[in-house]
Design a protein around this motif. Structure first.
Motif, short mmCIF file in Angstrom:
data_model
loop_
_atom_site.label_atom_id
_atom_site.label_comp_id
_atom_site.label_asym_id
_atom_site.label_seq_id
_atom_site.Cartn_x
_atom_site.Cartn_y
_atom_site.Cartn_z
N LEU A 106 46.68 -40.41 14.09
CA LEU A 106 47.32 -38.83 13.46
C LEU A 106 46.07 -38.24 12.89
O LEU A 106 45.81 -37.28 13.42
N GLY A 107 45.81 -38.81 11.94
CA GLY A 107 44.42 -38.51 11.25
C GLY A 107 43.17 -37.93 12.29
O GLY A 107 42.37 -36.73 12.47
N CYS A 108 42.79 -38.77 13.84
CA CYS A 108 42.00 -38.48 14.61
C CYS A 108 42.76 -37.32 15.66
O CYS A 108 41.31 -36.55 15.80
N ALA A 109 43.55 -37.10 15.61
CA ALA A 109 44.20 -36.11 16.43
C ALA A 109 43.67 -34.68 15.51
O ALA A 109 43.90 -33.44 16.31
N ILE A 110 43.36 -34.78 14.08
CA ILE A 110 43.19 -33.32 14.01
C ILE A 110 41.84 -33.07 13.55
O ILE A 110 41.33 -32.50 12.55
N SER A 111 41.18 -34.26 13.38
CA SER A 111 39.90 -33.78 13.12
C SER A 111 39.10 -32.86 13.95
O SER A 111 39.44 -32.80 15.51
N THR A 112 37.93 -32.66 13.25
CA THR A 112 37.35 -31.44 13.83
C THR A 112 35.72 -31.32 13.93
O THR A 112 35.53 -30.73 14.50
N ASN A 113 35.38 -33.23 12.81
CA ASN A 113 34.28 -32.70 13.98
C ASN A 113 33.68 -34.71 14.07
O ASN A 113 34.49 -34.96 13.87
N TYR A 114 32.92 -35.28 14.29
CA TYR A 114 32.84 -36.88 14.74
C TYR A 114 32.27 -37.35 13.17
O TYR A 114 32.86 -38.68 13.32
N GLY A 115 31.81 -36.83 11.76
CA GLY A 115 32.40 -37.20 10.86
C GLY A 115 33.75 -37.50 10.98
O GLY A 115 34.50 -38.73 10.10
N GLU A 116 34.51 -36.55 11.10
CA GLU A 116 36.22 -36.80 10.69
C GLU A 116 36.55 -37.97 11.35
O GLU A 116 37.40 -38.47 11.44
N MET A 117 36.06 -37.72 12.67
CA MET A 117 36.59 -38.72 13.18
C MET A 117 36.06 -40.35 13.33
O MET A 117 37.09 -41.71 12.88
N LEU A 118 35.13 -40.37 12.60
CA LEU A 118 34.21 -41.77 12.58
C LEU A 118 35.16 -41.71 10.85
O LEU A 118 35.58 -43.41 10.99
N LEU A 119 35.79 -41.45 10.44
CA LEU A 119 36.11 -42.07 9.03
C LEU A 119 37.96 -42.42 9.14
O LEU A 119 38.47 -43.90 8.47
N ALA A 120 38.66 -41.81 10.60
CA ALA A 120 39.69 -41.84 10.25
C ALA A 120 39.46 -43.05 11.39
O ALA A 120 40.79 -43.88 11.19
N ARG A 121 38.60 -43.09 12.09
CA ARG A 121 39.09 -44.67 12.83
C ARG A 121 38.60 -45.51 12.58
O ARG A 121 39.17 -46.67 12.83
N ALA A 122 37.88 -45.41 11.21
CA ALA A 122 37.86 -47.21 9.97
C ALA A 122 38.95 -47.38 10.20
O ALA A 122 39.61 -48.11 10.22
N PHE A 123 39.40 -46.30 9.36
CA PHE A 123 41.39 -46.34 9.01
C PHE A 123 41.91 -47.26 9.49
O PHE A 123 42.60 -48.11 9.53
N VAL A 124 41.99 -46.62 11.17
CA VAL A 124 42.50 -47.23 11.90
C VAL A 124 42.65 -49.05 12.27
O VAL A 124 43.08 -49.47 12.27
N GLY A 125 41.35 -48.97 11.95
CA GLY A 125 40.32 -50.73 11.78
C GLY A 125 40.95 -51.12 10.54
O GLY A 125 41.93 -51.99 10.73
N ILE A 126 41.32 -50.68 9.61
CA ILE A 126 41.47 -51.31 7.69
C ILE A 126 42.88 -51.39 8.17
O ILE A 126 43.25 -52.74 8.28
N GLY A 127 44.06 -50.60 8.62
CA GLY A 127 45.05 -50.81 9.20
C GLY A 127 45.39 -52.03 10.34
O GLY A 127 45.77 -52.86 10.17
N GLU A 128 44.38 -52.04 11.11
CA GLU A 128 44.47 -53.50 12.20
C GLU A 128 43.79 -54.36 11.89
O GLU A 128 44.17 -55.05 12.10
N ALA A 129 43.38 -54.70 10.73
CA ALA A 129 42.09 -55.38 9.78
C ALA A 129 42.60 -57.13 10.91
O ALA A 129 42.45 -57.90 11.63
N ALA A 130 44.51 -57.37 10.00
CA ALA A 130 44.32 -58.73 9.93
C ALA A 130 46.27 -58.53 10.19
O ALA A 130 46.41 -59.45 9.87
N TYR A 131 46.45 -57.69 11.43
CA TYR A 131 47.58 -57.81 12.70
C TYR A 131 47.28 -58.58 13.17
O TYR A 131 48.48 -59.83 13.49
N GLY A 132 46.66 -58.83 13.75
CA GLY A 132 46.51 -59.53 14.46
C GLY A 132 46.32 -61.23 13.77
O GLY A 132 47.54 -62.40 14.49
#
Length: 439
Positions: A106-132
């Motif tokens: 959801l944070g990716c959806a409201i990102s206004t620039n590359y830096g914000e998108m990169l940060l949101a994507r990093a948190f996507v990875g943190i959430g997904e880290a151990a799921y598999g």
């Protein structure tokens, strides 16, 4: 004592209630459902690459970094978070992780620039880290050991099917409503699945599907020292080869999934929506191949325990040959057909790799073992794939970069060959240690 479960039979579960077997499949379906959400949130980005490139004027290297940062976070954090999940509770951990990646999307959806998108994507990875690793540990704990390659292949194929949905649906939504709504749709689906999983799956009900020996082993796993844990995870040459081979061979699907929409857009002139939908077909083929190859490996290994390794080697060599030829053919239907067949085999070693790791590690640390496998998958294959391809594409062009990608499974085949040569002696030694510990 650590090796007493070298060939675990954790999944040989006595049915203690009439609905236990059905509930096991419900757990499997919901766990795979969350994996679909995981990869839909991860891969929707690839469908909107051209839109982001146009909106923010990004280079291929920066586009690739938005994809690779997720796999990088997964690779760095999967092991420590999986160990914590073994101690804190796998179900609670799954719910927390899925909620995090959904909100980050959801944070990716409201990102206004590359830096914000990169940060949101990093948190996507943190959430997904151990799921598999945690998800597959839950699944393997409630099913028979004889189905391990099939279940592992099917579970990991959920990533491919999630990628299909993320790319196809994301591309369709983006074409009609913009890239922000594409991310928002993926986030909404994830939140709904989190709520359902929390209501249906509990540690107590899972325990009813597991034999007392496994519950005792998991208790030992919680109290295991770090030194003992490391010994269990890296006890043999063959298990190390399984980690390495699995990781390297997954560079192909990660690179092709990330860049196929752009490839079709640039070299075939397809519009955004059609390119994303067409690219999703290649991802779907990969997922089907993972399931079929995993099942085939189980069938072949019934009368020969080394045959899982032979199957993994064959799948890697087939992928290398077909993709190396395909990406050097002239553009047209025949090229896409050859690439498609190559993609069928490109992740085929996932199921056998997971079964090898499960057979060579005790069930008490299976979440940690699959975290180690996930770590190898991400650091050796998934994380560098998109950004490395982007860096090369900025210099040689995207086609030139994709022509180099097929050499990864050739290297993986060498790792699997070394593992095969050591597997029999490693397994015999582990069985001996297990028998000695039992007495």
């Amino acid at each position: 004592m650590l090796m007493q479960h070298a060939e675990p039979t954790a999944g040989n579960v006595p049915v203690t209630q009439a609905d236990v077997r059905g509930y096991a499949w419900i757990v499997f379906a919901l766990t795979v459902g969350l994996l679909l959400s995981d990869y839909m949130s991860r891969q929707v980005l690839n469908a909107v690459f051209p839109l982001l490139k146009a909106t923010w004027g990004l280079s291929d290297t920066r586009l690739g970094s938005l994809s690779s940062v997720v796999a990088l976070m997964v690779g760095v954090l999967t092991f420590p978070l999986s160990v914590l999940a073994d101690r804190w509770g796998r179900v609670k951990s799954i719910v927390l992780m899925a909620a995090m990646w959904s909100l980050a999307t959801l944070g990716c959806a409201i990102s206004t620039n590359y830096g914000e998108m990169l940060l949101a994507r990093a948190f996507v990875g943190i959430g997904e880290a151990a799921y598999g690793s945690v998800g597959i540990a839950v699944v393997l704990s409630i099913f028979p050991a004889r189905l391990r390659s099939t279940l592992t292949g099917a579970f990991m194929a959920g990533g491919a099917f999630g990628s299909v949905l993320g790319m196809a649906l994301g591309g369709a939504v983006a074409a009609q409503m913009g890239w922000r709504m594409a991310f928002g749709a993926m986030a909404a689906l994830g939140i709904v699945l989190v709520i359902v999983y929390r209501l249906v799956v509990t540690e107590q009900r899972l325990a009813l599907l597991q034999p007392a020996s496994l519950n005792k082993a998991e208790g030992l796993g919680v109290r295991m020292s770090l030194r003992a844990l490391m010994k269990g995870l890296f006890s043999t040459k063959s298990v190390v080869c399984a980690y390495v081979g699995s990781g390297i061979h997954l560079l192909v699907p990660a690179a092709v999934w990330a860049w196929m929409p752009s490839f079709l857009n640039r070299y075939y002139g397809m519009p955004i929506g059609k390119a994303a939908t067409s690219a999703a077909v290649f991802v779907l083929v990969t997922g089907v191949g993972m399931v079929v190859c995993g099942s085939l490996a189980d069938r072949l290994s019934k009368n020969g325990r080394e045959r899982k390794w032979s199957a993994a080697i064959a799948f890697c060599l087939a992928s290398f040959t077909l993709l190396a030829i395909g990406f050097r053919m002239p553009a047209g239907p025949l090229q896409l057909m050859v690439i498609g067949v190559g993609m069928f085999f490109c992740a085929g070693a996932s199921g056998p790799s997971g079964a090898m790791v499960a057979n060579l590690t005790p069930p008490s640390i299976h979440a940690s073992a699959f975290a180690t496998l996930t770590l190898a998958n991400n650091l050796l294959g998934l994380a560098p794939a998109a950004v490395l391809t982007g860096v090369i594409a900025d210099r040689l062009g995207l086609l030139g970069a994709l022509q180099l990608v097929p050499f990864a499974p050739l290297i993986a085949a060498i790792a699997f060959f070394i593992g095969k040569r050591n597997y029999a002696s490693d397994l015999d030694r582990l069985n001996t240690l297990r028998e000695e510990a039992a007495h």
